[in-house]
Write a protein that holds these residues in place. Structure first.
Motif, mmCIF file in Angstrom:
data_model
loop_
_atom_site.group_PDB
_atom_site.id
_atom_site.type_symbol
_atom_site.label_atom_id
_atom_site.label_comp_id
_atom_site.label_asym_id
_atom_site.label_seq_id
_atom_site.Cartn_x
_atom_site.Cartn_y
_atom_site.Cartn_z
ATOM 1 N N TRP A 1 41.324 25.984 32.825
ATOM 2 C CA TRP A 1 41.053 26.541 33.977
ATOM 3 C C TRP A 1 40.601 29.074 33.342
ATOM 4 O O TRP A 1 41.746 29.084 32.813
ATOM 5 N N ARG B 1 38.606 32.198 34.440
ATOM 6 C CA ARG B 1 37.562 32.529 35.303
ATOM 7 C C ARG B 1 36.999 33.803 34.509
ATOM 8 O O ARG B 1 37.883 34.635 33.911
ATOM 9 N N ARG C 1 35.749 36.618 29.577
ATOM 10 C CA ARG C 1 36.551 34.701 30.480
ATOM 11 C C ARG C 1 38.434 35.543 29.587
ATOM 12 O O ARG C 1 39.073 35.716 29.677
ATOM 13 N N ASP D 1 41.450 37.570 42.687
ATOM 14 C CA ASP D 1 40.930 36.181 42.226
ATOM 15 C C ASP D 1 39.698 35.928 42.601
ATOM 16 O O ASP D 1 39.026 34.631 41.875
ATOM 17 N N ALA E 1 35.869 35.328 41.196
ATOM 18 C CA ALA E 1 35.523 35.076 39.978
ATOM 19 C C ALA E 1 34.257 33.878 40.294
ATOM 20 O O ALA E 1 34.950 33.562 40.888
ATOM 21 N N TYR F 1 34.933 30.462 38.437
ATOM 22 C CA TYR F 1 36.014 29.676 37.462
ATOM 23 C C TYR F 1 35.573 28.548 36.280
ATOM 24 O O TYR F 1 34.599 28.155 36.503
ATOM 25 N N GLY G 1 30.765 25.994 35.491
ATOM 26 C CA GLY G 1 31.281 27.241 36.831
ATOM 27 C C GLY G 1 31.228 26.968 37.723
ATOM 28 O O GLY G 1 30.463 25.999 37.764
ATOM 29 N N GLN H 1 31.618 29.174 41.733
ATOM 30 C CA GLN H 1 31.984 30.978 42.180
ATOM 31 C C GLN H 1 33.114 30.369 43.186
ATOM 32 O O GLN H 1 33.626 29.410 44.273
#
Length: 120
Positions: free
Chosen positions: A36, A38, A45, A90, A92, A94, A113, A115
């Motif tokens: 993963w 983000r 990224r 946190d 972002a 992902y 992605g 959210q």
């Protein structure tokens, strides 16, 4: 066409939890390392976590250690990210990532992605 599909994002308050899932669409083999990442607007990224093919090897960015747990189910070619004690930082988009090799050449897949928004 093969691609990865994420789900499980959403909005939570600080201290809350979310579980992200990422499944492949169309693969006939098990991906190697999955992970993963983000990204927030205006920034590159960022790596978050990864897991080896058989789940024995995991790696995390320092900022999520002790709060996030990555796991995978190879029967479903799915990787999960359990996120606990979420913080506003946190927040972002992902992205799921999966790597594989064909004839010694490296390839990788990305999801579209999902959210994650954490409010204080």
């Amino acid at each position: 066409q093969v691609h990865l599909v994420e789900s499980g994002g959403g909005s939570v308050q600080a201290g809350g939890s979310l579980r992200l899932s990422c499944a492949d669409s169309g693969l006939t083999f098990t991906l190697d390392r999955m992970g993963w990442f983000r990204q927030v607007p205006g920034k590159e990224r960022e790596f978050v976590a990864s897991i080896g093919r058989y789940g024995r090897s995991t790696d995390y960015v320092d900022s999520v250690k002790g709060r996030f747990t990555i796991s995978r189910d190879n029967a479903k070619n799915t990787v999960y990210l359990q996120m606990n004690n979420l913080k506003p930082e946190d927040t972002a988009v992902y992205y799921c990532n999966g790597k594989y090799q064909i004839l010694g050449r490296d390839y990788e897949l990305w999801g579209q992605g999902t959210q994650v928004t954490v409010s204080s």
